[in-house]
Design an enzyme around this catalytic site. Structure first.
Site, short mmCIF file in Angstrom:
data_model
loop_
_atom_site.label_atom_id
_atom_site.label_comp_id
_atom_site.label_asym_id
_atom_site.label_seq_id
_atom_site.Cartn_x
_atom_site.Cartn_y
_atom_site.Cartn_z
N LYS A 1 70.76 11.45 79.54
CA LYS A 1 70.52 10.26 80.38
C LYS A 1 69.45 10.42 81.47
O LYS A 1 68.44 9.76 81.44
CB LYS A 1 71.84 9.76 80.97
CG LYS A 1 72.72 9.07 79.93
CD LYS A 1 73.88 8.35 80.57
CE LYS A 1 74.57 7.41 79.60
NZ LYS A 1 75.51 8.08 78.67
N PHE B 1 83.78 9.95 75.48
CA PHE B 1 82.69 9.20 74.85
C PHE B 1 81.57 10.18 74.52
O PHE B 1 81.09 10.89 75.40
CB PHE B 1 82.14 8.09 75.76
CG PHE B 1 81.03 7.32 75.12
CD1 PHE B 1 81.32 6.33 74.18
CD2 PHE B 1 79.71 7.58 75.42
CE1 PHE B 1 80.29 5.63 73.55
CE2 PHE B 1 78.68 6.88 74.79
CZ PHE B 1 78.97 5.91 73.87
N ASP C 1 79.55 18.25 76.83
CA ASP C 1 78.75 17.03 76.79
C ASP C 1 78.44 16.66 78.23
O ASP C 1 79.27 16.08 78.93
CB ASP C 1 79.53 15.92 76.07
CG ASP C 1 78.75 14.60 76.04
OD1 ASP C 1 77.71 14.50 76.74
OD2 ASP C 1 79.18 13.68 75.33
C1 LIG Z 1 75.79 7.99 77.29
C2 LIG Z 1 76.56 9.14 76.76
C3 LIG Z 1 76.38 9.59 75.45
C4 LIG Z 1 75.46 8.90 74.47
O1 LIG Z 1 74.14 8.94 74.87
P1 LIG Z 1 73.06 8.01 74.11
O2 LIG Z 1 71.77 8.38 74.74
O3 LIG Z 1 73.48 6.60 74.35
O4 LIG Z 1 73.13 8.37 72.68
C5 LIG Z 1 77.07 10.71 75.03
N1 LIG Z 1 77.91 11.35 75.86
C6 LIG Z 1 78.11 10.94 77.13
C7 LIG Z 1 79.05 11.71 78.01
C8 LIG Z 1 77.46 9.81 77.62
O5 LIG Z 1 77.68 9.39 78.86
#
Ligand SMILES: *Cc1c(COP(=O)(O)O)cnc(C)c1O
Length: 386
Positions: free
Chosen positions: A237, A124, A208
């Protein structure tokens, strides 16, 4: 009046204190989800509140047309802790990943490499069109075609497939622990081999760490558990403790490809968000995350009906023998916030200030909610530890 894009529980929180939330009826809840790994200092943390209040009284926003000392300070500190050279502040995780992808495109062009980026199934990366295209889950892509080209998918932890895809690309982008995918850690050997393949071919290792970064796993980056040296990392986050902020971190060779005017964002790195980042970075205690995280994991592993606990620090996936949705619902009614991240997996991402006593309180609720739904055979087979 609102878009119907979220499935919301019928509960309204009014205030919070530490790891506790209080709803409009006065009922209190232990927050083991932390707004999905966001509320790193818990709710109403005095240092974060003070930093935001003081900054709000001085200046909220000025624009990146001018120097922003708070941004320079936050960038310097974040880069030091994450062992990276430069920082670009933005407003979300998806936007941080977008910056990584744009740097990869420029790098490919500069080096004459193929522009594709290798990404992984069950990943994701966010909800913008590029990050949706990079996300390895058809559920999030449905109806959004045509997706952005330039992504090659490989199964997670499948090194031969990843290396084959990398032949036709300039970079890999992955989560060291897949968060939304069910808290699935990468095999260390998979990460090391990917990194050496990237090094050898002059390609990029992009991480990420939007969910795993900023102390969540007991290190500033999950990459540090594995001894990885990525070329760029996305965080978001937990970075602002609830104030919306993200960051792309990069080594000089990549960061230098983003020249004046070639990338930007209006709100990114404004003084308010930077005050929050500085307060978070000053108050996250990695040792506490490690110790309390290990204790939480150990306690979860002895609950009947728990099949496996995955993750590091205070990002844990709890694989159950029963569907997780009804268990999460029962926990909410009993005063504990967790979420079902996969059909049989609960995700726990509590504030990093969590104490052992709060773990004990939460474990009692999970146990009570899980037992009625677990077969007596599973109860009999469970290791008994108190
Ligand atoms: C939550 C998340 C995102 C997206 O972050 P947003 O602030 O909602 O755009 C991208 N990558 C990972 C691994 C995430 O957990």
């Amino acid at each position: 009046m609102l878009f119907a894009n979220y499935k919301r529980a019928d509960v309204c929180f009014e205030r919070g204190e530490g790891v506790w939330l209080y709803d409009t009826t006065g009922q209190r809840y232990l927050d083991f989800l932390g707004g999905i790994a966001v509320s790193s200092l818990g709710h109403a943390h005095p240092a974060l509140v003070k930093a935001i209040q003081e900054q709000a009284g001085k200046l909220l926003h000025v624009s990146n047309l001018y120097r922003i000392p708070e941004q320079e300070a936050a960038g310097w500190t974040l880069a030091q802790l994450c062992r990276m050279d430069r920082v670009f502040f933005c407003n979300s995780g998806a936007e941080a990943n977008e910056c990584l992808l744009k740097m990869a495109r420029r790098y490919a062009a500069q080096k004459g490499l193929p522009a594709d980026v290798v990404v992984f199934e069950n990943s994701f990366h966010g909800r913008t069109l590029a990050t949706t295209s990079a996300t390895g889950n058809p559920k999030y892509q449905e109806g959004y075609q045509p997706l952005l080209p330039g992504f090659r998918f490989a199964p997670y932890n499948d090194l031969p497939a990843a290396l084959a895809a990398l032949e036709h690309g300039c970079a890999v982008l992955l989560e060291p622990i897949q968060g939304e995918g069910g808290v699935v850690p990468a095999d260390p050997a998979f990460l090391w081999e990917l990194q050496s393949a990237c090094r050898a071919a002059g390609k990029l290792l992009l991480l990420d760490e939007v969910q795993t970064g900023v102390g969540r796993t007991g290190e500033w980056l999950a990459a540090h558990h594995y001894g990885l040296e990525p070329d760029a990392v996305a965080v978001a986050k937990g970075l602002g403790g609830g104030v919306p902020v993200g960051a792309a971190l990069a080594r000089e060779k990549l960061a230098s490809l983003i020249t004046p005017g070639s990338h930007g964002t209006t709100f990114g790195g404004n003084p308010l968000a930077m005050a929050a980042v500085l307060a978070v970075l000053e108050n996250v205690d990695l040792e506490r995350v490690r110790v309390v995280g290990a204790y939480l994991k150990e306690r979860l592993e002895c609950i009947p009906g728990v099949r496996e606990v995955r993750g590091h620090g205070l990002l844990l996936g709890v694989e159950l023998e029963v569907p997780a949705g009804p268990v999460a619902d029962a926990c909410l009614s009993a005063g504990l916030l967790v979420n079902a991240v996969r059909p049989n997996t609960l995700r726990l991402a509590p504030p990093l200030i969590l104490t052992r006593q709060e773990v004990d309180h939460g474990m009692k609720i999970i146990k009570d909610c899980l037992c009625p739904q677990t077969t007596s055979a599973a109860v009999a087979n469970a290791p008994s530890c108190n």
